[in-house]
Design an enzyme around this catalytic site. Structure first.
Site, short mmCIF file in Angstrom:
data_model
loop_
_atom_site.label_atom_id
_atom_site.label_comp_id
_atom_site.label_asym_id
_atom_site.label_seq_id
_atom_site.Cartn_x
_atom_site.Cartn_y
_atom_site.Cartn_z
N HIS A 1 0.82 -1.20 0.00
CA HIS A 1 0.00 0.00 0.00
C HIS A 1 0.86 1.26 0.00
O HIS A 1 1.97 1.27 0.54
CB HIS A 1 -0.99 0.00 1.16
CG HIS A 1 -0.38 -0.12 2.52
ND1 HIS A 1 0.02 0.97 3.27
CD2 HIS A 1 -0.12 -1.20 3.29
CE1 HIS A 1 0.49 0.56 4.43
NE2 HIS A 1 0.43 -0.75 4.47
N ASP B 1 -0.08 4.35 1.14
CA ASP B 1 -0.33 5.31 2.21
C ASP B 1 0.45 4.88 3.45
O ASP B 1 0.90 3.74 3.55
CB ASP B 1 -1.82 5.45 2.52
CG ASP B 1 -2.46 4.11 2.93
OD1 ASP B 1 -1.94 3.05 2.53
OD2 ASP B 1 -3.48 4.13 3.64
N ASP C 1 6.50 -0.25 6.58
CA ASP C 1 5.07 -0.32 6.32
C ASP C 1 4.61 0.90 5.54
O ASP C 1 4.28 1.93 6.12
CB ASP C 1 4.32 -0.42 7.65
CG ASP C 1 2.83 -0.55 7.48
OD1 ASP C 1 2.40 -1.11 6.47
OD2 ASP C 1 2.08 -0.07 8.36
N GLU D 1 -4.98 1.78 2.66
CA GLU D 1 -4.97 0.60 3.53
C GLU D 1 -4.98 0.97 5.00
O GLU D 1 -5.51 0.21 5.82
CB GLU D 1 -3.72 -0.26 3.22
CG GLU D 1 -3.73 -1.63 3.86
CD GLU D 1 -3.16 -1.67 5.28
OE1 GLU D 1 -3.34 -2.70 5.97
OE2 GLU D 1 -2.52 -0.68 5.70
N GLU D 2 -4.42 2.12 5.36
CA GLU D 2 -4.19 2.44 6.76
C GLU D 2 -5.40 3.01 7.49
O GLU D 2 -5.35 3.18 8.70
CB GLU D 2 -3.03 3.44 6.89
CG GLU D 2 -1.66 2.88 6.53
CD GLU D 2 -1.15 1.85 7.52
OE1 GLU D 2 -1.91 1.46 8.43
OE2 GLU D 2 0.00 1.42 7.39
N HIS E 1 4.52 0.94 12.53
CA HIS E 1 3.71 2.04 13.05
C HIS E 1 4.42 2.79 14.19
O HIS E 1 3.78 3.52 14.94
CB HIS E 1 2.35 1.56 13.55
CG HIS E 1 1.40 1.17 12.45
ND1 HIS E 1 0.05 1.04 12.65
CD2 HIS E 1 1.62 0.86 11.14
CE1 HIS E 1 -0.54 0.69 11.52
NE2 HIS E 1 0.41 0.57 10.59
#
Length: 432
Positions: free
Chosen positions: A100, A102, A132, A166-167, A405
């Protein structure tokens, strides 16, 4: 068709310089890829443009190569990119999905380095999105670029899907959900679909479901010097939550399949947030709300029954001290609790008997040196939706779980190099 060993040689090793150059550009866009609406709306097309810069010259669009490219957009500046390397056998396909474009938010003042530009510290590639998931975007783009350049003759069609949004699920109809609704992923059912958005170089074979909950307690606000005239909502709600948790862990013990799937923890119910309306230090609060999540999909009815039973027997709930109480008979006041739930996200169990799982395990063991599939009780709702729709979903990733994250996010270049070799091995095995 090219023998698997020959194909491995054709795809070779990850071109580190090219990979780092692309990742530098992607991390340089990450400030504008943060996904936290309504304040921060990502512009994934900033990433798409960099991918098109390296892949379009190898595409049928320009006539420079075999890659078939589809820039599918459902919202301005928020596109998805599907890149296809055609094989010779109709219906035979292997896909790499889930990369992804984003990212989660980053506060530069909390970091030891600039989160929005790539910095290199030995083997570490540092910046928001390196683990990520912009590192995976650059990695899968490198794979498709190499296929477009080398043009190996394959039975399988190889497809890469770079997705938006996605986030955060506050806004839908933009990313993989929209691609699925439009039928743009249907052909991927012809073979294993590898969701490349986990970490630590091992197959991730299971995730937990999650249900957000709110437990509100209402008592009676009063002066703290006259505690006998109050119903302390904080004390009551804390004691109620303790009782609810005790009942939960009795009724939902560890599942017998947890060991097989390698879950680090069983299902849990835990508080994560605390809110009350405010007031003076000398005021006993009359209401408060504890929020959290629970990782069992079918437990809402039971949790509601716990709360109903506690409300019916509120005078039996443990108190805190000689004047702590949850019922004031003279005033006809009883403390009360309510529990509410937000939308549930289901967990997923990957198929451990599928060809996709076996080739991923073999490739991991060959490249990394060992294979130890694991599961997490975090939620990946998008892959559950794909599995329910009939896809053979397997998941892997080559960032670091420890920086997922997190502030000071980074990945290791050496891990990404191994990830590239795993992809090459997977494709080669599926040719046999």
């Amino acid at each position: 068709m090219a023998p698997s060993s020959e194909l491995d040689q054709t795809l070779g090793e990850l071109n580190k310089e090219s990979f780092v150059n692309l990742l530098t550009k992607l991390i340089g866009e990450s400030k504008y890829l943060q996904n936290n609406p309504p304040e921060l709306i990502p512009e994934e097309d900033r990433v798409v443009n960099h991918l098109l810069e390296i892949l379009s010259p190898l595409s049928t669009t320009t006539g420079g190569g075999p890659l078939i490219i589809n820039h599918a957009t459902y919202y301005p500046k928020r596109g998805n990119l599907i890149v296809e390397y055609p094989g010779t056998e109709p219906g035979k396909v292997v896909s790499f999905v889930g990369c992804h474009m984003d990212v989660v938010t980053a506060n530069p003042s909390d970091w030891d380095f600039d989160p929005f530009s790539l910095s290199i510290d030995g083997d570490k590639l540092r910046g928001r999105g390196t683990t990520d998931c912009l590192g995976h975007v650059a990695l899968v783009a490198a794979l498709m670029k190499k296929l477009g350049e080398a043009k190996p003759k394959l039975k399988s069609t190889v497809v890469a899907v770079f997705i938006a949004n996605e986030e955060n699920s506050a806004i839908t109809g933009i990313g993989v959900d929209a691609l699925g609704k439009d039928g743009l992923l249907d052909k991927l059912k012809g073979g294993p679909l590898f969701w490349i958005d986990t970490a630590d170089k091992q197959p991730c074979i299971g995730t937990g479901g999650v249900i957000p909950w709110k437990l509100q307690g209402v008592g009676k606000l009063f002066h703290s010097g006259l505690a006998h005239k109050a119903v302390n909502a904080m004390e009551m709600t804390m004691e109620a939550l303790k009782e609810i948790q005790l009942r939960f862990y009795k009724d939902f013990p560890p599942h017998p399949e947890e060991k097989r799937y390698g879950f680090a923890t069983p299902s849990t119910m835990k508080p994560t947030q605390w809110v009350y309306p405010g007031g003076g230090i000398n005021q006993i609060p009359g209401e408060c709300t504890i929020s959290g999540d629970v990782s069992v999909n079918d437990c809402m009815k039971m949790l509601q029954e716990y709360v109903d039973d506690i409300n019916s027997n509120i005078e039996k709930l443990d108190t805190r001290g000689p004047v702590s109480k949850y019922v004031l008979p003279d005033e006809n006041i009883r403390g009360r609790l309510t529990i509410t739930f937000d939308e549930a996200n289901n967990g997923v169990a990957c198929d451990l008997d599928s060809r996709g799982f076996h080739v991923l395990c073999k490739a991991t063991e060959e490249v990394v040196g060992h294979v130890k599939p694991y599961s997490i009780t975090g939620s990946l709702p998008l892959i559950r939706d794909l599995k329910d729709d009939g896809f053979d979903v397997q998941t892997a990733g080559y960032g670091l779980m420890a920086t997922y994250h997190a502030k000071n996010e980074y990945c290791l270049l050496s891990d990404m190099c191994q990830g590239y070799r795993v992809f090459a091995s997977v494709i080669a095995q599926l040719e046999d």
